[in-house]
Write a protein that holds these residues in place. Sequence first.
Motif, PDB file in Angstrom:
ATOM      1  N   ARG A 210       6.740  -2.081  -2.979  1.00 38.78           N
ATOM      2  CA  ARG A 210       6.981  -0.760  -2.381  1.00 38.78           C
ATOM      3  C   ARG A 210       6.275   0.336  -3.181  1.00 38.78           C
ATOM      4  N   GLU A 211       6.363   0.257  -4.512  1.00 40.21           N
ATOM      5  CA  GLU A 211       5.722   1.257  -5.359  1.00 40.21           C
ATOM      6  C   GLU A 211       4.206   1.228  -5.185  1.00 40.21           C
TER       7      GLU A 211
ATOM      8  N   THR B 274       5.649   6.145   8.966  1.00 36.50           N
ATOM      9  CA  THR B 274       6.056   4.756   8.770  1.00 36.50           C
ATOM     10  C   THR B 274       7.028   4.367   9.878  1.00 36.50           C
TER      11      THR B 274
ATOM     12  N   ARG C 167       2.549   0.101  -2.643  1.00 33.24           N
ATOM     13  CA  ARG C 167       2.218   0.514  -1.274  1.00 33.24           C
ATOM     14  C   ARG C 167       2.211   2.034  -1.156  1.00 33.24           C
ATOM     15  N   TYR C 168       3.238   2.677  -1.663  1.00 39.57           N
ATOM     16  CA  TYR C 168       3.325   4.130  -1.518  1.00 39.57           C
ATOM     17  C   TYR C 168       2.307   4.851  -2.401  1.00 39.57           C
ATOM     18  N   GLN C 169       1.952   4.272  -3.537  1.00 43.03           N
ATOM     19  CA  GLN C 169       0.900   4.883  -4.347  1.00 43.03           C
ATOM     20  C   GLN C 169      -0.426   4.866  -3.594  1.00 43.03           C
TER      21      GLN C 169
ATOM     22  N   PHE D  39       6.082  14.337   0.802  1.00 41.98           N
ATOM     23  CA  PHE D  39       5.444  13.141   0.247  1.00 41.98           C
ATOM     24  C   PHE D  39       4.062  13.511  -0.257  1.00 41.98           C
TER      25      PHE D  39
ATOM     26  N   HIS E  53       6.271  12.967   4.946  1.00 36.47           N
ATOM     27  CA  HIS E  53       6.534  11.591   5.363  1.00 36.47           C
ATOM     28  C   HIS E  53       7.511  11.647   6.536  1.00 36.47           C
TER      29      HIS E  53
ATOM     30  N   GLY F   5       1.254   3.941   8.185  1.00 40.57           N
ATOM     31  CA  GLY F   5       1.370   2.720   7.408  1.00 40.57           C
ATOM     32  C   GLY F   5       1.479   1.542   8.373  1.00 40.57           C
TER      33      GLY F   5
ATOM     34  N   LEU G 177      -0.805   4.757  -0.309  1.00 39.71           N
ATOM     35  CA  LEU G 177      -0.721   5.690   0.814  1.00 39.71           C
ATOM     36  C   LEU G 177      -0.824   7.146   0.328  1.00 39.71           C
ATOM     37  N   ALA G 178      -0.214   7.422  -0.820  1.00 40.70           N
ATOM     38  CA  ALA G 178      -0.274   8.786  -1.362  1.00 40.70           C
ATOM     39  C   ALA G 178      -1.706   9.185  -1.690  1.00 40.70           C
TER      40      ALA G 178
END
Length: 441
Positions: free
Chosen positions: A103-104, A122, A106-108, A155, A160, A22, A110-111
């Motif tokens: 944050r939500e 990260t 961003r992580y979606q 993750f 992660h 990230g 990346l997932a």
Amino acid sequence: MFKPALLLPLFENITTQHLWLGYSGGLDSQVLLHALVELIKQQPLNFTLTQLHAVHINHGWSPHAPAWDHICQQTCQQLGVDYRAITVNAQPSLGESPEACAREARYQALASAIKQNDILLTAHQQDDQAETLLLQLLRGSGIKGLASMPQLTAFATGWHLRPLLNFSRADLLEYANQHGLKWIEDESNTNTRYTRNYLRHTILPELKQRWPQVNATIARTAEHCAEASQLLDELAQADLIKVQSTPHSLSCSALLTLSIERQKNVLRYWLRQLNIALPSTIQLQHILQDILTSKQDACPKVAWQSNAIRRYQDNLYITHPFHSPDANTVYLWDLIKPLTIPSIGAFTASLTPKGDICADIIQKGQLSIQFRQTGERCHPAGRQGSHPLKKLFQEWKIPPWQRDRIPLLYCNNELVAVIGYCVCTGFNAHPDTSGWRIQIQ
């Protein structure tokens, strides 16, 4: 002092297809990217530079975002690292925290890049850990929340890893200056309207005046909380074996043999295992007081978000919102083609030696799927006489909120089967012949 070789214990035994970093281009991720490239060059590892990918997320908040994207891309080209840029919608809805929304999103994003056993990296560091613990403390979080960010956790379909969690921002700044690194300064990082920035720029500097090592001390507290959380999970795992009736239900009588503290602990653990958002402290208290100790013939409910816990007889059930089908609707079905009923599922039928409905049922009249109204009776094959369907549901321990969703197969106006539970006398297949088996997806 930070140096790439200090990361070697984390990476020397890693075997993976891809590492996904990230990459914001800020100080922390710039240092991690540079250090990873150096480590790969210096040490014989199980992965190469071609397996490292930098993923830059554009939240759409800053007018400088296109310039940052260009800077990050150029840096990766110079280092020989694959670069990906993803734009996300990080506009919060009414009442939603902008930080949580970003944050939500961003992580979606990346997932979506992670494949089986890939690793997301990260650049969270020790100061971030201290800020996270303070945020959780101010929210009234329990031990698991105060454990803050683990160094390694599952993750998506991979893992992660936070390699810099034991290093301070000062350590990373020294490394960046030593190697002449340039990084992006996001203007939003100084906006104290955001809670984390307020802690970073206002509260923690004051604490450092009195306790210079406060970040390291708080981070150490997070480690202690993580250890305590692990012990609580191990206790909950042992308790869950004793109290679990099915994956989605717990025995009330078994729960009541535990102390209040262990009841709360195992309930939270059970919900986390099912990937269900936890109820608030007050809601959890209502579950223990109003549901767990209620009478067996009661049917109380505590709801939060899109979840609810209900009681039926001796069991607690976790349920989700559902729509019961219209009891007046008749769904004609020939058993040959699949039948889909909204909110219930897709029905399929197949002739098999283990089928339980007689094979020639389709010759006897018009078949249909219907749902309970009132007064239905059923004569299960192999039993004496007919019985009210309501009594059979009670005997089969079907919770009341599920009964209107149990499909009934009719031939003309005669009940053939309660799908999933019994076939009525006269419609059951003989043991030495094939029969219809109905399944629902």
